[in-house]
Design a protein around this motif. Structure first.
Motif, PDB file in Angstrom:
ATOM      1  N   TYR A  22      -1.438 100.958  15.894  1.00  0.00           N
ATOM      2  CA  TYR A  22      -0.251 100.109  15.756  1.00  0.00           C
ATOM      3  C   TYR A  22      -0.649  98.732  15.261  1.00  0.00           C
ATOM      4  O   TYR A  22      -1.449  98.027  15.885  1.00  0.00           O
ATOM      5  CB  TYR A  22       0.460  99.977  17.105  1.00  0.00           C
TER       6      TYR A  22
ATOM      7  N   GLN B  22       3.841  97.979  12.367  1.00  0.00           N
ATOM      8  CA  GLN B  22       4.759  98.872  11.648  1.00  0.00           C
ATOM      9  C   GLN B  22       5.664  99.609  12.634  1.00  0.00           C
ATOM     10  O   GLN B  22       5.289  99.823  13.782  1.00  0.00           O
ATOM     11  CB  GLN B  22       3.967  99.871  10.799  1.00  0.00           C
ATOM     12  N   PRO B  23       6.876 100.005  12.251  1.00  0.00           N
ATOM     13  CA  PRO B  23       7.751 100.760  13.155  1.00  0.00           C
ATOM     14  C   PRO B  23       7.154 102.135  13.485  1.00  0.00           C
ATOM     15  O   PRO B  23       6.809 102.898  12.576  1.00  0.00           O
ATOM     16  CB  PRO B  23       9.053 100.916  12.355  1.00  0.00           C
TER      17      PRO B  23
ATOM     18  N   CYS C  11       2.066 106.718  18.367  1.00  0.00           N
ATOM     19  CA  CYS C  11       3.336 106.532  19.068  1.00  0.00           C
ATOM     20  C   CYS C  11       3.140 105.634  20.286  1.00  0.00           C
ATOM     21  O   CYS C  11       2.094 105.671  20.932  1.00  0.00           O
ATOM     22  CB  CYS C  11       3.893 107.866  19.558  1.00  0.00           C
TER      23      CYS C  11
ATOM     24  N   MET D 206      11.868  98.069  22.624  1.00  0.00           N
ATOM     25  CA  MET D 206      12.317  98.061  21.229  1.00  0.00           C
ATOM     26  C   MET D 206      12.490  96.638  20.706  1.00  0.00           C
ATOM     27  O   MET D 206      12.336  96.394  19.499  1.00  0.00           O
ATOM     28  CB  MET D 206      13.626  98.844  21.113  1.00  0.00           C
TER      29      MET D 206
ATOM     30  N   TYR E  71       8.533  95.078  20.556  1.00  0.00           N
ATOM     31  CA  TYR E  71       7.592  95.699  19.618  1.00  0.00           C
ATOM     32  C   TYR E  71       8.368  96.305  18.458  1.00  0.00           C
ATOM     33  O   TYR E  71       9.595  96.437  18.516  1.00  0.00           O
ATOM     34  CB  TYR E  71       6.758  96.786  20.322  1.00  0.00           C
ATOM     35  N   SER E  72       7.659  96.682  17.445  1.00  0.00           N
ATOM     36  CA  SER E  72       8.290  97.303  16.283  1.00  0.00           C
ATOM     37  C   SER E  72       8.400  98.803  16.532  1.00  0.00           C
ATOM     38  O   SER E  72       7.438  99.550  16.344  1.00  0.00           O
ATOM     39  CB  SER E  72       7.473  97.020  15.015  1.00  0.00           C
ATOM     40  N   VAL E  73       9.567  99.220  16.987  1.00  0.00           N
ATOM     41  CA  VAL E  73       9.834 100.625  17.316  1.00  0.00           C
ATOM     42  C   VAL E  73      10.767 101.205  16.260  1.00  0.00           C
ATOM     43  O   VAL E  73      11.738 100.560  15.852  1.00  0.00           O
ATOM     44  CB  VAL E  73      10.474 100.750  18.715  1.00  0.00           C
ATOM     45  N   ASP E  74      10.482 102.408  15.827  1.00  0.00           N
ATOM     46  CA  ASP E  74      11.383 103.135  14.942  1.00  0.00           C
ATOM     47  C   ASP E  74      12.584 103.570  15.771  1.00  0.00           C
ATOM     48  O   ASP E  74      12.500 104.516  16.562  1.00  0.00           O
ATOM     49  CB  ASP E  74      10.667 104.348  14.344  1.00  0.00           C
ATOM     50  N   SER E  75      13.711 102.896  15.630  1.00  0.00           N
ATOM     51  CA  SER E  75      14.864 103.112  16.508  1.00  0.00           C
ATOM     52  C   SER E  75      15.486 104.489  16.341  1.00  0.00           C
ATOM     53  O   SER E  75      16.281 104.914  17.192  1.00  0.00           O
ATOM     54  CB  SER E  75      15.921 102.035  16.260  1.00  0.00           C
TER      55      SER E  75
ATOM     56  N   SER F 261      15.094 113.037  14.587  1.00  0.00           N
ATOM     57  CA  SER F 261      15.424 111.613  14.553  1.00  0.00           C
ATOM     58  C   SER F 261      16.932 111.474  14.668  1.00  0.00           C
ATOM     59  O   SER F 261      17.691 112.414  14.376  1.00  0.00           O
ATOM     60  CB  SER F 261      14.921 110.955  13.258  1.00  0.00           C
TER      61      SER F 261
END
Length: 390
Positions: free
Chosen positions: A131, A134-135, A167, A210, A213-217, A384
């Motif tokens: 990490y 980036q998401p 992840c 979220m 941090y940069s989380v892919d929502s 997703s």
């Protein structure tokens, strides 16, 4: 004692604050009924309504469920005989697992706290070495009774698989003052609702991470074991706009119980409706359950499947296999008309109430597989949230 006498005594113990003893008494009653082949015992709900918090329900492994001397699953506990020791300062004590069994080299395992009007919960967050802002996806892992985030992380080895896939993994910690054995209170109506009780705390932890941090929502997931799995089912039912998929290992469906007595019956015999208790689309779900689970009956897994599929037209594919030197299993996969996988049910033959394929470094694990951790994360990353759902 007759059942009526047992219930009176359990009520007296509850009112006097002896919650552990009351729960153990009810557990013995239920176990005795099952051994005699009786139907579900009649429980006087009013007699249990004492105005106090309900006794702890501990959904942990039973010693009779572990079948092999080959590679021993981690210590199983008879919940009736040993409830006093389950996280209550009694007989069951485990040394914390070493960090080498929790976090791979180069990664981090940081502490956090979230609070709202429902209270506060601490959590641990795994940050993979890959990490760099980036998401990336986020997995929320809800431990079982008597467990801690560190114990659950060591037993599932989720951090090590998440390191491979880059992840985040978060582990909320249940408080002993919320439940004596640190079980998530999945059976209480107040903890089965959106924006209230424990669901609001778990969702709040998710959203706090979220923000921090940069989380892919669109790729946020929740999973759990036993009481944690039942809580994960609640989260899937109440926060379908937040989680893209859920994992339920040895758990129960949302709405399976509404109080102590119905929870005990559901654990032993299955319970709840086949209809999802919340409106909205079904969330993709992966289910693991041992067919020799004497703590949470495997009928509960079948009910989760029926709730998840609902009225959706699906194509079913069944695959049978065996882990070399370990358990046989049946994997049933459901796909919708578009070919999208919406549900997987892994029935593990000969397995009891323990995390399948887990590590002996943590409690309540069965090393004889299949690897629930790897399969869960694989399933999660295939899903997703649709745009506009979060």
């Amino acid at each position: 004692m007759l059942n009526q006498d047992i219930i009176r005594e359990a009520t007296r113990l509850t009112r006097s604050g002896q919650l552990v003893e009351a729960t153990a008494l009810l557990q013995r009653m239920l176990r005795g009924e099952r051994e005699r082949g009786a139907t579900a015992p009649t429980v006087d709900h009013a007699a249990l309504a004492s105005g106090r918090e309900p006794p702890t329900i501990d959904a942990k492994a039973n010693a009779a469920e572990t079948r092999r001397p080959r590679r021993a699953a981690q210590p199983a506990v008879d919940i009736a005989k040993n409830l006093r020791g389950l996280g209550l300062g009694g007989a069951l004590r485990r040394a914390p697992p070493p960090m080498a069994d929790i976090v791979p080299d180069g990664a981090r395992f940081v502490e956090g706290v979230y609070a709202n009007g429902a209270g506060s919960r601490a959590y641990r967050l795994f940050i993979p070495s890959g990490y760099h802002g980036q998401p990336i996806p986020l997995v929320i892992m809800l431990h079982g009774c008597t467990q801690s985030p560190e114990d659950f992380a060591a037993g599932t080895r989720m951090n090590f698989i998440a390191e491979e896939q880059t992840c985040f993994v978060a582990y909320p910690a249940q408080r002993a003052d919320a439940n004596q054995a640190k079980c998530w209170n999945w059976f209480r109506p107040a903890d089965q609702q959106r924006d209230g009780g424990e669901p609001s705390l778990i969702a709040g932890i998710t959203r706090q991470i979220m923000c921090d941090y940069s989380v892919d929502s669109e790729r946020v997931y929740v999973a759990g074991l036993s009481a944690g799995a039942a809580a994960a089912a609640v989260m899937g039912s109440t926060y379908g706009d937040l989680y893209a998929a859920i994992g339920i290992h040895s758990g129960l469906a949302c709405g399976a119980a509404s109080d102590l007595s119905s929870a005990l019956i559901a654990m032993k015999q299955g319970g709840g409706s086949d209809v999802r208790p919340a409106d909205g689309p079904s969330i993709p779900t992966i289910v693991f359950h041992g067919d020799r689970d004497n703590t949470v009956h495997s009928k509960n897994a079948a009910r989760i499947v029926r709730q998840s599929v609902g009225g959706t037209s699906t194509t079913t594919k069944v695959r049978r296999g065996r882990v070399p030197g370990g358990h046989a299993y049946t994997r049933t996969a459901h796909t919708d008309v578009s070919g999208r996988g919406i549900l997987e049910h892994w029935e593990i033959h000969g397995a009891g109430h323990a995390w399948s394929g887990g590590s002996p470094a943590g409690s309540y694990t069965d090393p004889d597989g299949p690897d629930a951790t790897r399969e869960m994360l694989r399933f999660f990353l295939e899903h997703s949230l649709p745009q506009g759902r979060n």
